[in-house]
Scaffold this motif. Structure first.
Motif, PDB file in Angstrom:
ATOM      1  N   GLN A   1       0.839  -1.197   0.000  1.00  0.00           N
ATOM      2  CA  GLN A   1       0.000   0.000   0.000  1.00  0.00           C
ATOM      3  C   GLN A   1       0.873   1.246   0.000  1.00  0.00           C
ATOM      4  O   GLN A   1       1.866   1.318   0.724  1.00  0.00           O
ATOM      5  CB  GLN A   1      -0.911   0.005   1.242  1.00  0.00           C
TER       6      GLN A   1
ATOM      7  N   THR B   1      -4.728   5.964  -2.384  1.00  0.00           N
ATOM      8  CA  THR B   1      -5.603   6.845  -3.176  1.00  0.00           C
ATOM      9  C   THR B   1      -6.150   6.150  -4.414  1.00  0.00           C
ATOM     10  O   THR B   1      -6.751   6.794  -5.275  1.00  0.00           O
ATOM     11  CB  THR B   1      -4.864   8.134  -3.615  1.00  0.00           C
ATOM     12  N   SER B   2      -5.943   4.835  -4.515  1.00  0.00           N
ATOM     13  CA  SER B   2      -6.469   4.099  -5.677  1.00  0.00           C
ATOM     14  C   SER B   2      -7.971   4.307  -5.807  1.00  0.00           C
ATOM     15  O   SER B   2      -8.685   4.332  -4.803  1.00  0.00           O
ATOM     16  CB  SER B   2      -6.188   2.606  -5.497  1.00  0.00           C
TER      17      SER B   2
ATOM     18  N   GLY C   1      -7.605  -0.967  -5.634  1.00  0.00           N
ATOM     19  CA  GLY C   1      -6.285  -1.600  -5.720  1.00  0.00           C
ATOM     20  C   GLY C   1      -5.507  -1.540  -4.422  1.00  0.00           C
ATOM     21  O   GLY C   1      -4.571  -2.306  -4.226  1.00  0.00           O
TER      22      GLY C   1
ATOM     23  N   ALA D   1      10.480   4.567  -2.119  1.00  0.00           N
ATOM     24  CA  ALA D   1       9.153   4.420  -2.742  1.00  0.00           C
ATOM     25  C   ALA D   1       8.032   5.106  -1.978  1.00  0.00           C
ATOM     26  O   ALA D   1       6.993   5.444  -2.528  1.00  0.00           O
ATOM     27  CB  ALA D   1       8.824   2.938  -2.898  1.00  0.00           C
TER      28      ALA D   1
ATOM     29  N   LEU E   1      -0.974  15.103 -10.283  1.00  0.00           N
ATOM     30  CA  LEU E   1      -2.362  14.629 -10.221  1.00  0.00           C
ATOM     31  C   LEU E   1      -3.028  15.133  -8.949  1.00  0.00           C
ATOM     32  O   LEU E   1      -2.352  15.569  -8.021  1.00  0.00           O
ATOM     33  CB  LEU E   1      -2.464  13.104 -10.337  1.00  0.00           C
TER      34      LEU E   1
ATOM     35  N   ALA F   1      -4.249  13.830  -6.444  1.00  0.00           N
ATOM     36  CA  ALA F   1      -3.925  13.181  -5.168  1.00  0.00           C
ATOM     37  C   ALA F   1      -2.464  13.389  -4.778  1.00  0.00           C
ATOM     38  O   ALA F   1      -1.959  12.709  -3.881  1.00  0.00           O
ATOM     39  CB  ALA F   1      -4.219  11.683  -5.278  1.00  0.00           C
TER      40      ALA F   1
ATOM     41  N   CYS G   1      -0.553  10.678  -2.478  1.00  0.00           N
ATOM     42  CA  CYS G   1      -0.091   9.460  -3.170  1.00  0.00           C
ATOM     43  C   CYS G   1       1.440   9.392  -3.106  1.00  0.00           C
ATOM     44  O   CYS G   1       2.111  10.399  -2.965  1.00  0.00           O
ATOM     45  CB  CYS G   1      -0.587   9.411  -4.616  1.00  0.00           C
TER      46      CYS G   1
ATOM     47  N   GLY H   1       3.367   4.036  -5.416  1.00  0.00           N
ATOM     48  CA  GLY H   1       2.015   3.802  -5.936  1.00  0.00           C
ATOM     49  C   GLY H   1       1.879   4.327  -7.360  1.00  0.00           C
ATOM     50  O   GLY H   1       1.238   3.689  -8.213  1.00  0.00           O
ATOM     51  N   ASN H   2       2.495   5.472  -7.626  1.00  0.00           N
ATOM     52  CA  ASN H   2       2.454   6.027  -8.992  1.00  0.00           C
ATOM     53  C   ASN H   2       3.130   5.069  -9.979  1.00  0.00           C
ATOM     54  O   ASN H   2       2.639   4.857 -11.095  1.00  0.00           O
ATOM     55  CB  ASN H   2       3.169   7.384  -9.072  1.00  0.00           C
TER      56      ASN H   2
ATOM     57  N   THR I   1       1.065   1.864 -10.541  1.00  0.00           N
ATOM     58  CA  THR I   1      -0.131   2.041 -11.374  1.00  0.00           C
ATOM     59  C   THR I   1       0.187   2.724 -12.705  1.00  0.00           C
ATOM     60  O   THR I   1      -0.733   2.993 -13.479  1.00  0.00           O
ATOM     61  CB  THR I   1      -1.189   2.898 -10.634  1.00  0.00           C
TER      62      THR I   1
ATOM     63  N   VAL J   1       7.654  -5.738  -4.669  1.00  0.00           N
ATOM     64  CA  VAL J   1       7.461  -4.452  -3.979  1.00  0.00           C
ATOM     65  C   VAL J   1       8.520  -3.466  -4.461  1.00  0.00           C
ATOM     66  O   VAL J   1       9.727  -3.731  -4.341  1.00  0.00           O
ATOM     67  CB  VAL J   1       7.577  -4.628  -2.445  1.00  0.00           C
ATOM     68  N   VAL J   2       8.083  -2.350  -5.010  1.00  0.00           N
ATOM     69  CA  VAL J   2       9.014  -1.291  -5.422  1.00  0.00           C
ATOM     70  C   VAL J   2       9.479  -0.600  -4.146  1.00  0.00           C
ATOM     71  O   VAL J   2       8.654  -0.140  -3.341  1.00  0.00           O
ATOM     72  CB  VAL J   2       8.313  -0.268  -6.343  1.00  0.00           C
TER      73      VAL J   2
ATOM     74  N   GLU K   1      -5.605   5.067 -17.043  1.00  0.00           N
ATOM     75  CA  GLU K   1      -4.523   5.473 -16.137  1.00  0.00           C
ATOM     76  C   GLU K   1      -4.711   5.009 -14.693  1.00  0.00           C
ATOM     77  O   GLU K   1      -3.766   5.023 -13.924  1.00  0.00           O
ATOM     78  CB  GLU K   1      -4.338   6.997 -16.156  1.00  0.00           C
TER      79      GLU K   1
ATOM     80  N   ASN L   1      -0.680  -9.404  -3.743  1.00  0.00           N
ATOM     81  CA  ASN L   1      -1.911  -8.779  -4.227  1.00  0.00           C
ATOM     82  C   ASN L   1      -2.848  -9.748  -4.966  1.00  0.00           C
ATOM     83  O   ASN L   1      -3.301  -9.467  -6.087  1.00  0.00           O
ATOM     84  CB  ASN L   1      -1.572  -7.610  -5.166  1.00  0.00           C
TER      85      ASN L   1
END
Ligand SMILES: Cc1cc2nc3c(=O)[nH]c(=O)nc-3n(C[C@H](O)[C@H](O)[C@H](O)COP(=O)(O)OP(=O)(O)OC[C@H]3O[C@@H](n4cnc5c(N)ncnc54)[C@H](O)[C@@H]3O)c2cc1C
Length: 486
Positions: free
Chosen positions: A70, A74-75, A79, A113, A135, A137, A141, A145-146, A149, A207-208, A430, A467
């Motif tokens: 996580q 803000t997904s 997600g 990250a 964006l 968020a 965010c 997460g960026n 996604t 995991v990034v 996106e 996930n």
């Protein structure tokens, strides 16, 4: 000690006492930003280092736990929260939020990250550089997460998606191996491009933990205007003309329908309508940025005034101060929040080739009017890249009376997705797939493509611990199976 207690004790051994959360602080991580998806988890894990991420993943794998990474939560497609059943843990990157290195001479920056996107903007600005991903968020965010996604946002027309802004990645694999791919090269044709495989994989492959980002020179001047049109064909024509007239300088082209514009004003704090008189049917917020210090606003004004004289638009407001510019953008950035206050909006993250946008909007509007007369079409989108958030807005009262909410949404969405598909478009531009769009992957993607993706997933994550139920069919329960609360 029962099994859970000994498991938690082992996790605390890795992360320290405050690195494992089981009390009330866990609750906000179990529900998404729009309060439509809920899940459950044994605990929230808060590692501080890549080595800790590796250690907990090894432990989770040995214990058969399912791991849900996580970021800023803000997904908007289910997600970011865990599934409702299963032995789940949430792995939050929030404490890994260091800016590791800024290299202005190489136009690059290495970050952990968990860095919040707005903090990355500030760090870039401090060395007179720009990190262009932007964006609504961005205050919460995270860059992880960026990346997961492949987020888009308002500057894609000039700088591309997140994918175009990443030079290197560090990723921890489900078995605890660490891949250090934090390169700063602009060219590197040495084998398969793993970096691009992880970008957009939504936490299903690993995991990034860190990334090296591309920076750009900070612009010296910015010009912003709000254009109004009586029909969307005229809006698209003008957007294409502006890109021809100002190549490389158009950084944003944001489309809003009258309904969206009015919702944002209605639920905004201190937002004022910039036009006198009735609101025209379509608005385009255009922004130009340039390296030279002056002349940009004048050049944009001259082009727009001439277009207005030729009758190409219904109205135009040019920002003459930074305050006016921010006021125009606040109307745009307020839409997601305002829509949640307005009613129950069923949002669709559709893209078609830009020239097909008017055709899509016409067909979608006709279909909604014929089949869902209680819906108001609300449109906000990134016109420069053909990405529209097409929202069927219902009153809360109407929505409360719908019995089969999941079935209702699925049927309505497929009407719109079929139209997009017929115009060579996509059901997910996106926001990603999350748990909400797994069904559409089955329906709209090529079966060969899905099979190859499943093989990749099996290779990277043979136990299916990362996930599950997100992105790919056949990996666990999904929102479409009835777990979404909308
Ligand atoms: C007001 C608002 C405006 C928005 N505008 C846009 C927009 O213009 N464009 C756009 O593209 N999106 C937009 N979004 C959607 C959302 O902000 C983006 O998807 C964002 O990139 C998610 O980042 P996050 O840190 O919140 O990730 P989360 O929501 O926490 O997670 C998203 C996914 O990434 C995975 N993930 C998170 N961190 C990692 C990691 N370190 N390693 C591996 N996987 C990870 C999660 O498991 C999940 O699958 C908007 C959302 C809101 C609420």
């Amino acid at each position: 000690m029962n099994t859970n207690d000994s498991l938690l004790a082992a996790l605390r051994q890795c992360l320290g006492d405050n690195g494992v959360v089981t009390d009330g602080d866990l609750a906000p991580h179990l529900i998404d930003w729009r309060k439509r998806h809920t899940g459950q988890a044994l605990c929230l894990l808060l590692p501080r280092t890549t080595a800790q991420v590796a250690e907990v993943l090894r432990l989770c794998r040995a214990q058969g736990l399912r791991v849900f990474p996580q970021g800023g939560n803000t997904s908007v497609c289910g997600g970011s929260v865990p599934a409702e059943t299963g032995r789940n843990v949430i792995l939050s990157l929030a404490r890994m939020n260091r800016i590791v290195e800024v290299n202005a001479r190489n136009n690059s920056m290495t970050v952990e990250a968990g860095c919040v996107l707005a903090d990355i903007h500030t760090a870039a600005a401090a060395v007179d550089r720009l990190f262009p991903l932007s964006l609504g968020a961005e205050g919460s965010c995270q860059i992880g997460g960026n990346i997961a996604t492949n987020a888009g946002g308002t500057n894609v027309v000039r700088f591309g998606n997140t994918r175009d802004l990443i030079l290197g990645l560090e990723v921890v694999m489900p078995d605890g191996r660490i891949w250090n791919g934090l390169r700063t090269l602009r060219k590197n044709n040495s084998g398969y491009d793993l970096k691009n495989l992880f970008i957009g994989s939504e936490g299903t492959l690993g995991v990034v933990t860190a990334a090296t980002l591309k920076l750009f020179p900070a612009p010296r001047s910015v010009a912003t205007a709000l254009l109004a049109f009586d029909n969307v064909d005229a809006a698209v024509d003008e957007a294409i003309r502006l890109q021809q007239r100002f190549p490389g300088e158009v950084v944003g082209l944001e489309l809003m329908s009258r309904s969206e514009f009015e919702i944002s004003l209605r639920h905004g704090h201190n937002l004022r309508k910039p036009f006198a008189g009735a609101t025209p049917a379509w608005m385009v917020l255009v922004e130009l940025a340039a390296a030279q210090t002056d002349g940009l606003t004048e050049a944009l004004s001259a082009a727009l005034e001439a277009a207005y004289e030729r009758g190409e638009m219904a109205d135009v407001v040019i920002a003459t101060s930074e305050q006016q510019r921010q006021d125009l953008w606040r109307i745009r950035h307020n839409v997601t929040e305002a829509n949640t206050r307005e009613g129950m909006g069923l949002t669709h993250d559709i893209a078609v080739p830009t020239y097909q946008v008017p055709d899509f909007l016409r067909r979608a509007g006709d279909a909604l009017a014929a089949r869902y007369p209680d819906a108001t079409p609300v449109v906000v989108g990134h016109l420069g890249d053909g990405n529209m958030h097409y929202i069927a807005m219902f009153s809360h009262a109407f929505w409360a009376a719908v019995q089969d909410k999941v079935g209702f949404q699925r049927e309505l969405s497929h009407v719109l997705y079929d139209i997009a598909a017929a115009l060579d478009g996509t059901f997910s531009a996106e926001h990603g797939i999350g748990s909400l769009h797994v069904d559409e992957m089955r329906i709209y993607k090529d079966p060969v493509e899905i099979a190859l993706m499943q093989q990749i997933k099996a290779l990277f994550d043979p136990d299916g611990m990362m996930n599950p139920g997100r992105v790919l069919p056949g990996t666990g329960t999904t929102a479409a199976d009835g777990h979404a609360t909308h």
